[in-house]
Enzyme design. Structure first.
Site, PDB file in Angstrom:
ATOM      1  N   SER A 254       0.941  -2.916 -10.654  1.00  0.00           N
ATOM      2  CA  SER A 254       0.915  -1.488 -10.320  1.00  0.00           C
ATOM      3  C   SER A 254       1.937  -0.768 -11.184  1.00  0.00           C
ATOM      4  O   SER A 254       2.795  -1.396 -11.805  1.00  0.00           O
ATOM      5  CB  SER A 254       1.255  -1.277  -8.846  1.00  0.00           C
ATOM      6  N   ASP A 255       1.879   0.551 -11.204  1.00  0.00           N
ATOM      7  CA  ASP A 255       3.007   1.294 -11.759  1.00  0.00           C
ATOM      8  C   ASP A 255       4.066   1.406 -10.655  1.00  0.00           C
ATOM      9  O   ASP A 255       3.856   0.980  -9.513  1.00  0.00           O
ATOM     10  CB  ASP A 255       2.567   2.662 -12.303  1.00  0.00           C
ATOM     11  N   TYR A 256       5.175   2.001 -11.009  1.00  0.00           N
ATOM     12  CA  TYR A 256       6.347   2.080 -10.118  1.00  0.00           C
ATOM     13  C   TYR A 256       5.962   2.701  -8.765  1.00  0.00           C
ATOM     14  O   TYR A 256       5.668   3.904  -8.710  1.00  0.00           O
ATOM     15  CB  TYR A 256       7.399   2.943 -10.814  1.00  0.00           C
ATOM     16  N   THR A 257       5.935   1.911  -7.736  1.00  0.00           N
ATOM     17  CA  THR A 257       5.541   2.321  -6.368  1.00  0.00           C
ATOM     18  C   THR A 257       4.169   3.002  -6.285  1.00  0.00           C
ATOM     19  O   THR A 257       3.915   3.769  -5.367  1.00  0.00           O
ATOM     20  CB  THR A 257       6.600   3.245  -5.692  1.00  0.00           C
ATOM     21  N   SER A 258       3.285   2.699  -7.221  1.00  0.00           N
ATOM     22  CA  SER A 258       1.988   3.397  -7.171  1.00  0.00           C
ATOM     23  C   SER A 258       1.115   2.901  -6.021  1.00  0.00           C
ATOM     24  O   SER A 258       0.172   3.585  -5.640  1.00  0.00           O
ATOM     25  CB  SER A 258       1.253   3.338  -8.511  1.00  0.00           C
TER      26      SER A 258
END
Ligand code: BGC
Length: 735
Positions: A254-258
Site C-alpha cells: 500500500s502507500d503510506y496508510t492508504s
C-alpha cells in the site's frame, strides 16, 4: 518436493504470517499523520515483515538482529526507502532526467543509486514513480517522467533494469503509484482520478505495465480511487489487470496508510477496509497496521480466508528469497559507508553530466548563450548562490551541504569571469508559504528588505555588467508530495525582478529551477535566453555551468508541455480531435466559421513550449521523410528515414522523434503519438540518416472493447525535432 518458501509457510502460525504483511516506518521519511510506534518490540514479537526510513550500518544491523535473535523463525526483515533520484549522491529530479531522453544514462543512474542504497543496508527502493502527468499544478510531476505513455514506458523499464541488475548490489524496485495517481483532479494532491478505461489502457497504464514486463519485484498502490474504489482495495486493478492480464508475480504494497485512508474515502471501518484490501490483492500494509490489528478477526468472521493471508505472506517471503536474505540477512551491508561508493567521484561525475543533460534550452535569441569565459556577468536571483534548493524534492538521504551552488559552479568553470551577485527577490514573499516549504528543513530564508529594495540593488548590479544571468524559480519543496500550486508562475516577486532586469536592456539569460512546467509567457518575451534546469541534484551548479559556458551543448527536450496559462490545463500534445477543430484565423478578422470552433477567446490553443521541444547551440536541419514502401500488407515491417544535418557552429546532440497519426479508425484517435526516438550526436557540418523500423505493433491501439489491435487504413508517419514541428509521409496498410 516443496520449495523453501512453501516449507517455511507450513511452519508459520497465523500471527507470524500476518506479521510479515506489516511494513513499519522508523527514521525521518514520514509523509503522513501516523507514525509506527514500539517498532523494536513489534519486530521482536514477529509483528513486522519490513521497515523503511532506516539506513546505514548501525541501525540496520541492530534492527535486523532483533528479528534474527528474538523471533521464533528468524525471518529477516526487508529494508526499504524512497530512493527516488539517488540515495546519497542526488541526481536531477525524475522530471529533469526524463528530459534527457537518454535511456542508457537513466538506467545507469538507477544502478548507481541502487549501489549506494545497498551499501547502506537497503534492499528495496520505492521507485520508479511512473504516473503520467498532464497537470503541472500537481507537485508530484517533479517525481515522474512527463505526459507521454511511450517515453514514460521506456524510462520505467530502464529504471527497473538499473535497480534490479543481477549483480551483487541488486535492490528490488517498486513501481508506483498504481494507478492513475497523476490524474488527480485539478492537480490537487490525493484527489480523485476519473477517466475511461480506454484512457487508462492507452495513456496511463503503459508505464506501469512496462515495469511489470521488465520484471519489477513490487508494485505500490495509489491513494486515489479508480472507478469509485480506492486503488488499495480495487480488485479489478490489483488482481484482474495487474496479475491476470499482465502476469505480475511480485508483491504489492500500500502507500503510506492508504489502507486506513479508505475509511475517509467512505469504504467502511478499519476491519472492513483491511479485508477489502487483502481480498483485492494487497500484500503489504504500509504503516497503518490495519492488517496487523484486524485480519485475525476477519478470518474468524469468514471475511477473509487463511489462504488469502498465506498467499500474501508467500509473495513477501519470495521477495526476501529473491534478494538472498535467507542466505545472508546482512547482504551488501558495509560496516562503514564506503567512500568508494557513497558520493564517490564516479557518482558525482555522473550527477554532473546528468544535471547538464537534463537542462532544456527554451530560447536563445541572438546566441546569448554560451557565455564567454571572461565575461562580466551579473548573477542575480534567489537561487543563484544557494545550496539548500539544488537537490529537489525526495532526497531523503541527500545532504544539501554537499551540493554545488550555481555561483560556485560558474566560478569553477570560468575562473576569469567577473561575477557580481545580488539577491533580487526572495523565492516567496509569503511567510506562510515559506513556512510550508521549510517543513523538511530550512530551504527558504527570507531577506527582510522590501521587494523594491531588492530589485533596486539587482538593477544597479546588472547595469555594471555585460550580461545578466538571473537564476529564479521554485524552492525545492514547492513541488513534490502535497505541494500542489494553483498559480504556477514564478513565485513571489520574481516576475517583477525579470521585468526590471529586462528593462536594463542588457542581454538577459533566465535560468530557472522548478519541479514542474511553469507559466512563463511574460518572461519568455522579456528574457533573451531561457534555460530550464529543474532541480539538478548534488552537482547542479557544475552541470548548469557546463551548459552556460558551452562545455556541454544542451540537448534536453521537454517531456511535459509548458502551458500558456493555467486555464489551458490539461494541455498535452497527444490530445484527441474535436468535431470543430480550430485551424487559426486571420488577424483582425472575426467571422462566423472561426467563432464556432474549439478554441479560447483570449489565448492560443497551443502550449507555450510543446512536448519534445528543446533547442541546441547548434542548428539541425531535417530532410523530408522517406518510407521504404508507401503500401504494406499484414505483418510487414517498413522503414522511415530522415537525414539530419548539423548546420550550426557547434557539435551537438539531437533527439529525433517519430510520431504516427491514425486519421480514420473505429474510435477517435489522438492527433499524433510518439512511437520511437533516437538520440544522435553530430559534429558541426556532419549529417546522418536516421532510420526507424515500423511494424504493425506501432499501429495498435485499444478499441472500444479494450481489444488491442491495429486496423487497416492510411497512417501518417511523422519525424522531427519535436511534437509540433514534423515532416510527414503516408502509408496505406492493409490486413
Ligand atoms: C508517497 C510514496 C512513498 C511513501 C513512503 C507516500 O506518502 O506517496 O510515494 O513511497 O510515502 O515514503
Amino acid at each position: 518436493m516443496a520449495d523453501v518458501i512453501t516449507t517455511l509457510l507450513a511452519k508459520m502460525t497465523l500471527d507470524e504470517k500476518i506479521g510479515q504483511l506489516n511494513l513499519v516506518i522508523a527514521g525521518d521519511a514520514v509523509t503522513g499523520a501516523t507514525v509506527s510506534e514500539g517498532v523494536e518490540q513489534k519486530i521482536a514479537s514477529g509483528a513486522v515483515g519490513g521497515m523503511f526510513g532506516v539506513y546505514g550500518a548501525t541501525p540496520v544491523r541492530a534492527l535486523q538482529n532483533v528479528a534474527l535473535e528474538k523471533t521464533r523463525l528468524k525471518i529477516p526483515l526487508i529494508f526499504g526507502l524512497d530512493v527516488i533520484h539517488g540515495h546519497r549522491t542526488i541526481f536531477p529530479i525524475p522530471l529533469g532526467l526524463s528530459c534527457s531522453w537518454d535511456m542508457a544514462m537513466i538506467e545507469n543512474i538507477a544502478r548507481l543509486s541502487g549501489d549506494e542504497a545497498a551499501a547502506e543496508g537497503l534492499h528495496w527502493v520505492f521507485s520508479p514513480m511512473v504516473d503520467i502527468t498532464r497537470d503541472p499544478r500537481w507537485g508530484r510531476c517533479a517525481e515522474a517522467a512527463g505526459e507521454d505513455a511511450y517515453l514514460g514506458s521506456r524510462i520505467s523499464a530502464a529504471m527497473v533494469r538499473g535497480y534490479q541488475q543481477n549483480g551483487e548490489n541488486s535492490v528490488l524496485a517498486c513501481v508506483k503509484h498504481f494507478a492513475l495517481y497523476g490524474a488527480a483532479e485539478a492537480g490537487r494532491d490525493y484527489h480523485t482520478a476519473d477517466m475511461s478505461r480506454l484512457a487508462m489502457f492507452e495513456q496511463y497504464f503503459p508505464p506501469y505495465k512496462a515495469a511489470v514486463d521488465a520484471g519489477v519485484a513490487s508494485v505500490m498502490t495509489s491513494f486515489n480511487d479508480v472507478e469509485g474504489i480506492p486503488a488499495t482495495g480495487n480488485k479489478w486493478l490489483l488482481d484482474d489487470v495487474l496479475r491476470k492480464q499482465w502476469g505480475f508475480k511480485g508483491f504489492t504494497v500500500s502507500d503510506y496508510t492508504s489502507v486506513n485512508e479508505m475509511i475517509d474515502h467512505g469504504m467502511g471501518d478499519l476491519q472492513t477496509v483491511s479485508a477489502l484490501a487483502l481480498k483485492a490483492g494487497l500484500d503489504m500494509d504500509m504503516v497503518g497496521e490495519g492488517f496487523l490489528t484486524t485480519l485475525k478477526k476477519s478470518l474468524d468472521e469468514g471475511k477473509v480466508s487463511e489462504n488469502d493471508i498465506t498467499t500474501a505472506c508467500g509473495r513477501i517471503l519470495r521477495a526476501k528469497q529473491q534478494l538472498g536474505l535467507f542466505d545472508n540477512p546482512f547482504k551488501n551491508l558495509r560496516d562503514e559507508s564506503p567512500a568508494e561508493i557513497i558520493l564517490s567521484p564516479k557518482h558525482r561525475a555522473t550527477a554532473r553530466d546528468a544535471a547538464a543533460r537534463s537542462c532544456v534550452l527554451l530560447k536563445n535569441d541572438g546566441d546569448i548563450l554560451p557565455l564567454r569565459r571572461d565575461a562580466k556577468i551579473a548573477l542575480i536571483g534567489p537561487l543563484a548562490d544557494d545550496k539548500r534548493n539544488m537537490q529537489g524534492t525526495w532526497s531523503i538521504a541527500g545532504n544539501w551541504e554537499e551540493c554545488v551552488s550555481i555561483l560556485q559552479g560558474m566560478k569553477n568553470a570560468a575562473p576569469a569571469a567577473e561575477i557580481t551577485t545580488a539577491l533580487g527577490a526572495n523565492v516567496t514573499d509569503d511567510p506562510l508559504i515559506a513556512a510550508k516549504v521549510n517543513i523538511f528543513g530550512e530551504k527558504v530564508i527570507l531577506d527582510p528588505r522590501t521587494p523594491d529594495e531588492l530589485i533596486a540593488e539587482a538593477v544597479s548590479t546588472a547595469e555594471l555588467a555585460e550580461v545578466i544571468v538571473a537564476v529564479v524559480g521554485e524552492a525545492q519543496e514547492m513541488s513534490g508530495e502535497a505541494a500542489s500550486r494553483a498559480d504556477i508562475g514564478l513565485p513571489g516577486n520574481q516576475s517583477a525582478l525579470i521585468a526590471a532586469l529586462a528593462a536594463t536592456g542588457k542581454p538577459l539569460v533566465m535560468v530557472f529551477l522548478s519541479g514542474r512546467p511553469l507559466v512563463i509567457v511574460n518572461e519568455s518575451k522579456q528574457a533573451g535566453a531561457i534555460l530550464a534546469m529543474w532541480f539538478g541534484g548534488t552537482e547542479a551548479g557544475n552541470g548548469v555551468a557546463d551548459v552556460l559556458f558551452g562545455d556541454y551543448n544542451p540537448a534536453g527536450k521537454l517531456s511535459m508541455s509548458f502551458p500558456y496559462a493555467v486555464g489551458q490545463i490539461p494541455v498535452y500534445y497527444n490530445h484527441k480531435k474535436t468535431g470543430r477543430p480550430y485551424a487559426g484565423e486571420f488577424p483582425g478578422v472575426v467571422d462566423v466559421p472561426s467563432k464556432f470552433r474549439s478554441r479560447y477567446l483570449d489565448i492560443p490553443n497551443e502550449p507555450l513550449y510543446p512536448f519534445g521541444f528543446g533547442l541546441s547551440y547548434t542548428k539541425f536541419e531535417y530532410s523530408d521523410v522517406t518510407l521504404s514502401e508507401t503500401a504494406a500488407r499484414g505483418n510487414a515491417s517498413i522503414t522511415a528515414a530522415v537525414t539530419v544535418m548539423n548546420t550550426g557552429n557547434y557539435d551537438g546532440e539531437e533527439t529525433v522523434q517519430l510520431y504516427i497519426t491514425d486519421p480514420v479508425a473505429s474510435i477517435s484517435r489522438p492527433v499524433r503519438e510518439l512511437k520511437d526516438f533516437q538520440k544522435i550526436a553530430l559534429k558541426r557540418g556532419e549529417s546522418q540518416t536516421v532510420t526507424f523500423t515500423i511494424t504493425t505493433d506501432h499501429l495498435k491501439f485499444y478499441n472500444n472493447d479494450l481489444h488491442h489491435d491495429w486496423e487497416a487504413g492510411t497512417f501518417i508517419i511523422q519525424i522531427g525535432p519535436h511534437s509540433a514541428q514534423l515532416r510527414s509521409a503516408s502509408i496505406t496498410w492493409e490486413k
